[in-house]
Design a protein around this motif. Structure first.
Motif, PDB file in Angstrom:
ATOM      1  N   ASN A  54      19.447  -0.264   4.186  1.00  0.00           N
ATOM      2  CA  ASN A  54      18.226  -0.698   4.862  1.00  0.00           C
ATOM      3  C   ASN A  54      18.169  -0.174   6.281  1.00  0.00           C
ATOM      4  OD1 ASN A  54      16.968  -2.592   2.881  1.00  0.00           O
ATOM      5  ND2 ASN A  54      18.913  -3.680   3.122  1.00  0.00           N
ATOM      6  N   VAL A  55      16.966   0.120   6.742  1.00  0.00           N
ATOM      7  CA  VAL A  55      16.710   0.365   8.161  1.00  0.00           C
ATOM      8  C   VAL A  55      16.339  -0.972   8.778  1.00  0.00           C
ATOM      9  CG1 VAL A  55      15.241   1.513   9.851  1.00  0.00           C
ATOM     10  CG2 VAL A  55      15.938   2.738   7.788  1.00  0.00           C
ATOM     11  N   LEU A  56      17.133  -1.413   9.759  1.00  0.00           N
ATOM     12  CA  LEU A  56      16.866  -2.711  10.382  1.00  0.00           C
ATOM     13  C   LEU A  56      15.929  -2.540  11.571  1.00  0.00           C
ATOM     14  CD1 LEU A  56      20.204  -4.732  10.356  1.00  0.00           C
ATOM     15  CD2 LEU A  56      18.465  -4.450   8.573  1.00  0.00           C
ATOM     16  N   GLU A  57      14.899  -3.368  11.595  1.00  0.00           N
ATOM     17  CA  GLU A  57      13.970  -3.410  12.714  1.00  0.00           C
ATOM     18  C   GLU A  57      14.014  -4.798  13.333  1.00  0.00           C
ATOM     19  OE1 GLU A  57      10.125  -2.281  11.369  1.00  0.00           O
ATOM     20  OE2 GLU A  57      10.766  -0.283  10.702  1.00  0.00           O
ATOM     21  N   PRO A  58      13.893  -4.899  14.666  1.00  0.00           N
ATOM     22  CA  PRO A  58      13.897  -6.230  15.290  1.00  0.00           C
ATOM     23  C   PRO A  58      12.809  -7.113  14.693  1.00  0.00           C
ATOM     24  CG  PRO A  58      14.075  -4.501  16.953  1.00  0.00           C
ATOM     25  CD  PRO A  58      13.780  -3.813  15.649  1.00  0.00           C
ATOM     26  N   GLY A  59      13.212  -8.284  14.265  1.00  0.00           N
ATOM     27  CA  GLY A  59      12.274  -9.211  13.648  1.00  0.00           C
ATOM     28  C   GLY A  59      11.993  -8.930  12.183  1.00  0.00           C
ATOM     29  N   GLY A  60      12.679  -7.950  11.618  1.00  0.00           N
ATOM     30  CA  GLY A  60      12.430  -7.572  10.234  1.00  0.00           C
ATOM     31  C   GLY A  60      12.897  -8.627   9.249  1.00  0.00           C
ATOM     32  N   GLU A 107      16.486 -10.769   9.284  1.00  0.00           N
ATOM     33  CA  GLU A 107      16.847 -11.834   8.353  1.00  0.00           C
ATOM     34  C   GLU A 107      16.570 -11.412   6.915  1.00  0.00           C
ATOM     35  OE1 GLU A 107      13.361 -14.933   8.061  1.00  0.00           O
ATOM     36  OE2 GLU A 107      13.763 -14.511  10.187  1.00  0.00           O
ATOM     37  N   GLY A 108      16.997 -12.275   5.977  1.00  0.00           N
ATOM     38  CA  GLY A 108      16.831 -11.938   4.564  1.00  0.00           C
ATOM     39  C   GLY A 108      17.842 -10.920   4.098  1.00  0.00           C
ATOM     40  N   LEU A 144      18.448   4.336  15.714  1.00  0.00           N
ATOM     41  CA  LEU A 144      18.170   3.775  14.396  1.00  0.00           C
ATOM     42  C   LEU A 144      19.343   2.908  13.946  1.00  0.00           C
ATOM     43  CD1 LEU A 144      16.125   4.236  11.823  1.00  0.00           C
ATOM     44  CD2 LEU A 144      18.042   5.602  10.976  1.00  0.00           C
ATOM     45  N   ILE A 145      19.039   1.702  13.464  1.00  0.00           N
ATOM     46  CA  ILE A 145      20.067   0.780  12.971  1.00  0.00           C
ATOM     47  C   ILE A 145      20.011   0.739  11.453  1.00  0.00           C
ATOM     48  CG2 ILE A 145      20.936  -1.583  12.978  1.00  0.00           C
ATOM     49  CD1 ILE A 145      21.184  -0.328  15.682  1.00  0.00           C
ATOM     50  N   LEU A 146      21.158   0.975  10.822  1.00  0.00           N
ATOM     51  CA  LEU A 146      21.266   0.893   9.369  1.00  0.00           C
ATOM     52  C   LEU A 146      22.156  -0.279   8.973  1.00  0.00           C
ATOM     53  CD1 LEU A 146      21.783   4.611   8.269  1.00  0.00           C
ATOM     54  CD2 LEU A 146      19.648   3.305   8.328  1.00  0.00           C
ATOM     55  N   GLN A 147      21.853  -0.828   7.810  1.00  0.00           N
ATOM     56  CA  GLN A 147      22.635  -1.917   7.218  1.00  0.00           C
ATOM     57  C   GLN A 147      22.807  -1.613   5.741  1.00  0.00           C
ATOM     58  OE1 GLN A 147      21.163  -4.156   4.862  1.00  0.00           O
ATOM     59  NE2 GLN A 147      22.389  -6.024   4.933  1.00  0.00           N
ATOM     60  N   TYR A 152       7.880  -8.042   2.972  1.00  0.00           N
ATOM     61  CA  TYR A 152       9.301  -7.808   3.228  1.00  0.00           C
ATOM     62  C   TYR A 152       9.571  -6.303   3.279  1.00  0.00           C
ATOM     63  CZ  TYR A 152      10.051 -12.726   2.003  1.00  0.00           C
ATOM     64  OH  TYR A 152      10.014 -14.099   1.969  1.00  0.00           O
ATOM     65  N   HIS A 153      10.612  -5.935   4.010  1.00  0.00           N
ATOM     66  CA  HIS A 153      10.990  -4.534   4.064  1.00  0.00           C
ATOM     67  C   HIS A 153      11.735  -4.153   2.782  1.00  0.00           C
ATOM     68  CE1 HIS A 153      10.020  -3.657   8.301  1.00  0.00           C
ATOM     69  NE2 HIS A 153      10.375  -4.906   8.543  1.00  0.00           N
ATOM     70  N   PRO A 154      11.247  -3.180   2.029  1.00  0.00           N
ATOM     71  CA  PRO A 154      12.004  -2.728   0.855  1.00  0.00           C
ATOM     72  C   PRO A 154      13.184  -1.878   1.298  1.00  0.00           C
ATOM     73  CG  PRO A 154      10.083  -1.343   1.151  1.00  0.00           C
ATOM     74  CD  PRO A 154       9.994  -2.428   2.207  1.00  0.00           C
ATOM     75  N   PRO A 155      14.184  -1.709   0.447  1.00  0.00           N
ATOM     76  CA  PRO A 155      15.329  -0.881   0.832  1.00  0.00           C
ATOM     77  C   PRO A 155      14.919   0.572   1.035  1.00  0.00           C
ATOM     78  CG  PRO A 155      15.437  -1.468  -1.497  1.00  0.00           C
ATOM     79  CD  PRO A 155      14.331  -2.278  -0.900  1.00  0.00           C
ATOM     80  N   LEU A 156      15.580   1.227   1.975  1.00  0.00           N
ATOM     81  CA  LEU A 156      15.366   2.660   2.159  1.00  0.00           C
ATOM     82  C   LEU A 156      15.927   3.412   0.960  1.00  0.00           C
ATOM     83  CD1 LEU A 156      14.576   5.097   3.949  1.00  0.00           C
ATOM     84  CD2 LEU A 156      16.906   4.991   4.883  1.00  0.00           C
ATOM     85  N   ILE A 157      17.155   3.054   0.552  1.00  0.00           N
ATOM     86  CA  ILE A 157      17.807   3.715  -0.580  1.00  0.00           C
ATOM     87  C   ILE A 157      18.463   2.649  -1.446  1.00  0.00           C
ATOM     88  CG2 ILE A 157      19.663   5.282  -1.285  1.00  0.00           C
ATOM     89  CD1 ILE A 157      19.200   6.844   1.275  1.00  0.00           C
ATOM     90  N   PRO A 158      18.110   2.583  -2.743  1.00  0.00           N
ATOM     91  CA  PRO A 158      18.849   1.696  -3.645  1.00  0.00           C
ATOM     92  C   PRO A 158      20.187   2.335  -3.998  1.00  0.00           C
ATOM     93  CG  PRO A 158      17.148   2.882  -4.856  1.00  0.00           C
ATOM     94  CD  PRO A 158      16.997   3.282  -3.407  1.00  0.00           C
ATOM     95  N   LEU A 159      21.218   1.518  -4.033  1.00  0.00           N
ATOM     96  CA  LEU A 159      22.557   1.979  -4.385  1.00  0.00           C
ATOM     97  C   LEU A 159      22.947   1.382  -5.735  1.00  0.00           C
ATOM     98  CD1 LEU A 159      24.351   1.484  -0.935  1.00  0.00           C
ATOM     99  CD2 LEU A 159      23.299   3.572  -1.837  1.00  0.00           C
TER     100      LEU A 159
END
Length: 399
Positions: free
Chosen positions: A275-281, A229-230, A245-248, A306-313
């Motif tokens: 973002n790397v998506l994790e279950p419940g993230g 979410e978020g 690995l799930i990416l968004q 909160y999970h920060p982005p893996l890579i800012p675009l």
């Protein structure tokens, strides 16, 4: 793992400009041949070229190359339209593709995926349908939403389109985009700074990714849970086959300058994200943006956790297509602003996690402006790209 088609000597991306002898073909100029197709005169990284698969499509979004060479395309037709369709592009072996209509009358079809059952799944506003390509009209059925008992995404607001991918666990991840830009009220007033954004609340929350489970003995969807979410609008999702690995890619908000008067415009903020998506993230929208920075509407929000982005675009790149390809991750920047109009490639580590060392594959995509939507890797090693501004399907390959 590094970029396989471009040598280390050519690490700096250079332009291969249009030929003076190029001839127009639909919206583009054509100069020679690329992988047996007319070569589109676009700027590409060294060693690559772009072939023209099809023109004359109406707002093409999802693309799905199949093993027999057929390419399926979801034609959205237009915003708010209920006349979308799925079209098959069938190769004739002579560098041309014939258009074959498969389904019509769809409500803004977007995502396309091949299911574990061998059927084609198509995301439409409010749900997911599937069909057998041998007889689409007789086999099409609702899988999620529609006539089923399993509720689909709400399908309302600013971001109703449905993107989807199947995971290695044979579950289906589905985008549920936000109703608003950043939780503002319908009249434009800002949200309450100390309150949870109403549109994110269960059971029909927005700004998240759902995970649907299936009973594959019957092929029926059983129900869903919130996977992450978020996330304001997850129009591109991808799974790395080796690690799962799930990416968004996150299409971040617009008009931040409306609530940050010190900014002249919103050209630089906020960044879009991988973002790397994790279950419940939990990923922060609408309370936080970028590297967990409080949004101006929520200046006192606690963004830790909160999970920060893996890579800012780049801001407003509007990435809505993503695929693992050629030893890395290819991302299409659809945006109509200066950061858009390109396809970018990121090297990845052994788990499929991209590294922030982008290389541009297609760039300076102007006259006409390119707006890549979905991108998918084909079994032939090519990268297939839908491009909705000019109604085309393109094929990126090594020269």
């Amino acid at each position: 793992m590094r970029f396989l088609l471009i040598s280390a000597v050519a690490a700096v991306v250079a332009a291969t400009g249009p030929s003076a002898s190029a001839e127009p073909r639909g919206p583009y100029s054509i100069s020679g041949s690329c992988g047996g197709l007319p070569k589109v005169a676009l700027h590409t990284a060294p060693g690559l070229c772009v072939g023209l698969v099809a023109t004359g499509l109406k707002f093409p979004r999802g693309v799905l190359p199949l093993k027999d060479g057929t390419v399926l395309v979801a034609e959205m037709i237009g915003w708010g339209a209920k006349s979308g369709r799925v079209t098959a592009l069938v190769p004739d072996g002579k560098g041309r593709y014939a258009k074959k209509p498969l389904l019509k009358g769809l409500k803004q079809p977007h995502g396309l995926a091949l299911g574990p059952d061998g059927k084609i799944y198509i995301g439409v506003v409010g749900g997911v349908k599937r069909f057998d390509r041998t007889d689409p009209e007789k086999t099409v059925e609702d899988v999620i939403g529609g006539k089923t008992t399993v509720k689909g995404p709400p399908g309302d607001g600013r971001h109703p389109l449905v993107s989807l991918i199947f995971t290695r666990h044979r579950t289906l991840l589905v985008n549920v985009g936000s109703v608003s830009d950043n939780c503002e009220h319908a009249n434009g007033d800002p949200p309450q700074a100390d309150q949870i954004c109403p549109e994110t609340r269960a059971p029909a929350g927005h700004g998240l990714v759902r995970e649907y489970e299936f009973d594959w003995s019957t092929g029926k969807a059983k129900g869903w849970t919130v996977f992450a979410e978020g996330l304001r609008n997850s129009l591109a999702l991808a799974e790395f086959p080796g690690s799962g690995l799930i990416l968004q890619v996150e299409n971040a908000r617009d008009n931040i300058n409306d609530v940050m008067p010190e900014l002249e415009n919103d050209e630089a903020l906020p960044p879009d994200e991988i973002n790397v998506l994790e279950p419940g993230g939990r990923y922060g929208w609408p309370y936080c943006y970028g590297a967990n920075i409080p949004s101006p509407e929520y200046l006192h929000w606690n963004c830790t956790g909160y999970h920060p982005p893996l890579i800012p675009l780049p801001a407003h790149a509007a990435p809505i297509g993503m695929a693992y390809w050629n030893g890395g991750l290819a991302v299409g920047y659809h945006g109509y602003r200066k950061a858009g109009h390109r396809i970018v490639w990121f090297p990845i580590d052994g788990d499929g996690k991209p590294e922030n060392q982008p290389k541009e594959l297609v760039f300076d995509w102007e006259n006409p402006d390119g707006a890549p939507t979905d991108i998918k890797a084909g079994s032939d090693g090519a990268l297939y790209v839908t491009e909705d501004h000019n109604g085309t399907v393109l094929r990126l390959v090594a020269e």
